[in-house]
Design a protein around this motif. Sequence first.
Motif, PDB file in Angstrom:
ATOM      1  N   ARG A 128      -7.926  51.001   3.904  1.00  0.00           N
ATOM      2  CA  ARG A 128      -9.185  50.622   4.545  1.00  0.00           C
ATOM      3  C   ARG A 128      -9.703  49.283   3.991  1.00  0.00           C
ATOM      4  NH1 ARG A 128     -13.522  53.882   7.641  1.00  0.00           N
ATOM      5  NH2 ARG A 128     -15.307  52.563   7.417  1.00  0.00           N
ATOM      6  N   ALA A 154     -14.015  77.455   2.061  1.00  0.00           N
ATOM      7  CA  ALA A 154     -13.290  76.890   3.205  1.00  0.00           C
ATOM      8  C   ALA A 154     -14.106  75.820   3.920  1.00  0.00           C
ATOM      9  CB  ALA A 154     -12.934  78.010   4.175  1.00  0.00           C
ATOM     10  N   VAL A 155     -15.413  76.060   4.052  1.00  0.00           N
ATOM     11  CA  VAL A 155     -16.254  75.117   4.801  1.00  0.00           C
ATOM     12  C   VAL A 155     -16.290  73.747   4.100  1.00  0.00           C
ATOM     13  CG1 VAL A 155     -18.419  75.879   3.708  1.00  0.00           C
ATOM     14  CG2 VAL A 155     -18.483  74.846   5.983  1.00  0.00           C
ATOM     15  N   VAL A 156     -16.270  73.741   2.785  1.00  0.00           N
ATOM     16  CA  VAL A 156     -16.294  72.459   2.049  1.00  0.00           C
ATOM     17  C   VAL A 156     -14.923  71.785   2.137  1.00  0.00           C
ATOM     18  CG1 VAL A 156     -16.877  71.309  -0.106  1.00  0.00           C
ATOM     19  CG2 VAL A 156     -18.047  73.415   0.515  1.00  0.00           C
ATOM     20  N   GLU A 175     -13.000  72.044   4.654  1.00  0.00           N
ATOM     21  CA  GLU A 175     -12.966  71.475   6.012  1.00  0.00           C
ATOM     22  C   GLU A 175     -13.771  70.182   6.098  1.00  0.00           C
ATOM     23  OE1 GLU A 175     -11.338  71.855   8.801  1.00  0.00           O
ATOM     24  OE2 GLU A 175     -10.124  73.439   7.919  1.00  0.00           O
ATOM     25  N   LYS A 176     -14.884  70.159   5.392  1.00  0.00           N
ATOM     26  CA  LYS A 176     -15.687  68.925   5.361  1.00  0.00           C
ATOM     27  C   LYS A 176     -14.843  67.791   4.782  1.00  0.00           C
ATOM     28  CE  LYS A 176     -19.100  66.761   2.399  1.00  0.00           C
ATOM     29  NZ  LYS A 176     -20.479  66.638   2.784  1.00  0.00           N
ATOM     30  N   GLN A 177     -14.191  68.063   3.673  1.00  0.00           N
ATOM     31  CA  GLN A 177     -13.381  67.028   3.015  1.00  0.00           C
ATOM     32  C   GLN A 177     -12.250  66.556   3.926  1.00  0.00           C
ATOM     33  OE1 GLN A 177     -14.222  65.606   0.271  1.00  0.00           O
ATOM     34  NE2 GLN A 177     -15.850  66.994  -0.328  1.00  0.00           N
ATOM     35  N   SER A 208     -12.277  66.782   7.219  1.00  0.00           N
ATOM     36  CA  SER A 208     -12.895  66.122   8.380  1.00  0.00           C
ATOM     37  C   SER A 208     -13.201  64.651   8.108  1.00  0.00           C
ATOM     38  CB  SER A 208     -14.177  66.868   8.755  1.00  0.00           C
ATOM     39  OG  SER A 208     -14.861  66.201   9.776  1.00  0.00           O
ATOM     40  N   LEU A 209     -13.791  64.383   6.957  1.00  0.00           N
ATOM     41  CA  LEU A 209     -14.174  62.983   6.701  1.00  0.00           C
ATOM     42  C   LEU A 209     -12.939  62.113   6.467  1.00  0.00           C
ATOM     43  CD1 LEU A 209     -14.264  62.027   3.370  1.00  0.00           C
ATOM     44  CD2 LEU A 209     -15.941  63.845   3.363  1.00  0.00           C
ATOM     45  N   ALA A 212     -11.460  61.473   9.911  1.00  0.00           N
ATOM     46  CA  ALA A 212     -12.267  60.494  10.663  1.00  0.00           C
ATOM     47  C   ALA A 212     -11.929  59.081  10.212  1.00  0.00           C
ATOM     48  CB  ALA A 212     -13.750  60.780  10.462  1.00  0.00           C
ATOM     49  N   ARG A 213     -11.698  58.919   8.931  1.00  0.00           N
ATOM     50  CA  ARG A 213     -11.323  57.586   8.430  1.00  0.00           C
ATOM     51  C   ARG A 213      -9.941  57.196   8.935  1.00  0.00           C
ATOM     52  NH1 ARG A 213     -13.899  58.497   2.455  1.00  0.00           N
ATOM     53  NH2 ARG A 213     -16.027  58.011   3.067  1.00  0.00           N
ATOM     54  N   PHE A 253      -8.598  58.277  11.699  1.00  0.00           N
ATOM     55  CA  PHE A 253      -8.756  57.984  13.136  1.00  0.00           C
ATOM     56  C   PHE A 253      -9.330  56.584  13.338  1.00  0.00           C
ATOM     57  CE2 PHE A 253      -9.531  62.807  13.936  1.00  0.00           C
ATOM     58  CZ  PHE A 253      -8.186  63.055  13.746  1.00  0.00           C
ATOM     59  N   GLY A 254     -10.161  56.177  12.396  1.00  0.00           N
ATOM     60  CA  GLY A 254     -10.777  54.845  12.486  1.00  0.00           C
ATOM     61  C   GLY A 254      -9.732  53.736  12.594  1.00  0.00           C
ATOM     62  N   LYS A 290      -6.245  58.352  19.113  1.00  0.00           N
ATOM     63  CA  LYS A 290      -6.344  58.983  17.788  1.00  0.00           C
ATOM     64  C   LYS A 290      -5.564  60.290  17.730  1.00  0.00           C
ATOM     65  CE  LYS A 290     -10.421  61.814  18.325  1.00  0.00           C
ATOM     66  NZ  LYS A 290     -11.694  62.248  17.830  1.00  0.00           N
ATOM     67  N   ARG A 301      -2.437  66.514  10.707  1.00  0.00           N
ATOM     68  CA  ARG A 301      -2.716  67.957  10.603  1.00  0.00           C
ATOM     69  C   ARG A 301      -1.528  68.761  11.082  1.00  0.00           C
ATOM     70  NH1 ARG A 301      -8.790  69.565  10.529  1.00  0.00           N
ATOM     71  NH2 ARG A 301      -7.943  71.591  10.033  1.00  0.00           N
TER      72      ARG A 301
END
Lengths: 429, 493
Positions: free
Chosen positions: B202, B269-271, B273-275, B277-278, B281-282, B284-285, B294, B302
């Motif tokens: 990046r 699991a939710v955290v 997934e957050k990690q 996800s972000l 997204a980067r 995909f950027g 994307k 994945r």
Amino acid sequence: MNRFFRMMKAATAALVVAGAVLAFSPEAMADKVVLKDGTVHEGTIVSETETFVRIRIKVGGIQSILTIDKAEVNKVERDAANPATGSTASAPAEKAEKDKTKEEKKAESDKVLNSGATRVAILNFGAPSEWGKDVNDMVGREITAEDWRRAIPLLEKDKVQVVVVRIHSGGGALSEMEPFQKLYQNEYKTRFRTVAWVESAISCAAMSPWPIEEWYFLPNGNVGACTGWSGNLVAVKGVQLEMVIALMEKASAWGKRSPFIMKAMQIQVPLSATIDDVTGEVHWFQDNTGQNQVNPPDQILTLTAQDAMRYKFGKGIAATKEELAQVMGLGEVVWAGQEASKYIDDQLKKSDSAHRRWQTVYQQYGIQIQFASQAQDADERGGFIGKARRYLEELRSLFKLNKNFGMFTGIDQEWFDQQEELIKRLSRR
Amino acid sequence: MKPMTRWAMAAVLGLALGAAAMTAPTAMAQTGKSDAKKDQPTTAATDVKPVLIIFRNGNEVRGELISESATIVKVRVEIAGMKAETEYSKADILEIKHLPASTDPAPAKTEEKKPEAVKETRPATGSNAQAGEGPRVYVLDMRGEFGRDVSITPMQEVYEDIKVQQPDVLVMRFDHEFTHQGEDKMDIEHDQGAFDQMDTARKIADLLYQKMSTDSSIPKKPRMVSWINKAMGSAAFLPFAAKDIYFTSEGLLGGIGYADTLFAGRGDAVVREKQISLRLARAFGFAEQGGHDKKIMAAMCRADYVLSVSFKNGTPEFLDRMPESADEILLTDDGKDDRRDAIQDIIRGRGNDVLTLNAEMAFRLGLSKGTADTLDDLMDRMGLPRNYQVVKGAATEILKSWSRQVAQAEENFTRLLQQYLDVEVRQPAGYRERTEARGRRKSLLKQMKPLLARYAESINPQRIRAYPENFIQRIDLLITELDAQQQADKDRR
């Protein structure tokens, strides 16, 4: 409503200006205004005074007139071969400039303030990556609502009309989120057209400016991943989670968008959307009944720039501030509010360096206390206690600068009291 | 030799080596930097000035000096019987020898070898490529391990060189080794650690795209093209940022994979997934910045992402599901249960849990605009005229030099660390011996710190047995501890 009419008027005026200048040949566009940040605007200088310069430029095939504060300008280069730029009369004009009285200069300054050009300030919510160096960007530590509050009078002083919140942050403390939300909702939005321009808005950096209604993106921008957590990836749960979700529902209402979007960024819930074929309106669903699955039920949502545009969360994509002005529909623009921008940037850098110092001093304090505890006699102990006191004082002054430093190391006022007591005990031993 | 004397010598030696290691990068930085003043010619030859240019890679070129600035030498050379003007970056030049005018009045033939990094079929300044003709092409050859041999600091120097060269086209040739922290990987493997280097990608993308787009010292923005021979694992993100992507016929892009199992077994699991996800997204950027779908990146990242494709008149249409008809092709399944890739499939390159693209599929999917094995072919596919000129950029030398310095820094650090660990106070010893030992340790720590600070971004933690960032912080504390020990010792005397 008044602001709306004003904007429409400005936009119409810009349109007229743009139409009028289309006839100019490209050869005429040879003057340069070089800004202090290295940006060069090339075109035809329309007018220049001691306080501002107006240049006709062409961006993306569209011509418009930029009015630039001289405070921003490094140098103005005129094409000597171009009589249209006024360079032929430059010497007498410069002399005339010098001869102007303070009142005349003030009048001129007022003229540009009232010129009809929109005065736009860009404030950095986190260090933009173009700075090219690692400045930390934690909300509540390097980025604080208090600093942004202090920037308001500076923006007002410079008659700023539009504030661009340029976001590049990986998040931070949940406790700073609500102060930011209230600030944007009650202080910024009531004074300025406030827009977000996103490089990366993750977690608290997405939630804090959520009341802002207009969001724009850099081409590789993203927003989301708002799950609260601490320690070894342990999620915020129970009552605290409900409180955060409720807070974000209010922020969603302030931002005039569906609360379902933020919820899918916070917890594992599905999100789908249907885009009305006729009106283009987007309808959101917190299940899979919409035509487009935006977030699967077991994932956390982070929107990319393209996603944001597709679902009308974003209003536009812009790689540069000039492009941003265009997608925002601004005609003539003055990049204003430099004092406020500088203040915010300076605070970012100061807090970053102070926090680095905080970490070192905190550990050095610990070492001195450890040696003081192990010292055999009063003289030996005294040397270590003296150093420990100095470190503690430094910690205290850094804490005064930003109380949130303590949050990330578990330090509060009580901790300072305890340490004073500990030092006293060690001294008496 | 007494142990203390040996320690003292080692410390002095370490200091000397440390100083040498710190001098080299400073010099290199100076060669790469430029500003407007530096670009102004300092020598403008009106008469013939024969010169012999000796390059750092051993090549030599004879010619007539036209002009010389702080960063560029412009000479007239003769190639294939025709004279042509060309420019060389001073970063590449070891020495410029001025020859007597009478000894060689005519420019001699160039003896320059083709750069090994690029399979060129055309010389840098060809017989039909007189100065001023044809687009100027800068080839940025990226080799070795991404994140180590190619990282942000040397790329900032490359950027400065690009500023000097002002090319019309910037070809970023990705020909990386598929390695992670020095460990070789097979092309059929995937590197979950790739995401750790995404920040490097990046930063480089910000430099080459974002900064360049607003940099007034590059008035004409070069056309950016990714030319992929091998971009696997952490190297796979950056090529997406270019709108124009081409492959070599053996080209490979991918090897990322399994973001969905990052942080497995840790926390909630939710955290996790957050990690994930972000990070996605980067990732995909990069794709969106280059205007690519994307979904291709998602399929690379994945294992649980299902992607099929159908072709309508040759145009790909991506489907987030398993194929439902014979004309749909499965790219990646969800990798669950019996759909999880078996080792037999992986070894035979038939795995479909995560996507790795070859030249053919990349072209069919519309990611690649074509396949080119030589620079001539690439220019042809890009629709550029054949009289292009390859500008003599310093990128290859800058990156090679960085790799050498990093390896040297690792070696120096390891040696210093060992010396630090070897410092001991043999009993019976007095206050003076203990003081000397602490002084030596402090000295060694002070030598280690700048090595880490300068090269932390590229140092392999496996090689130095420490994480550079953590160790930098630790050094200050170790010094404070040594000072405190010394104070305590002094007080107890």
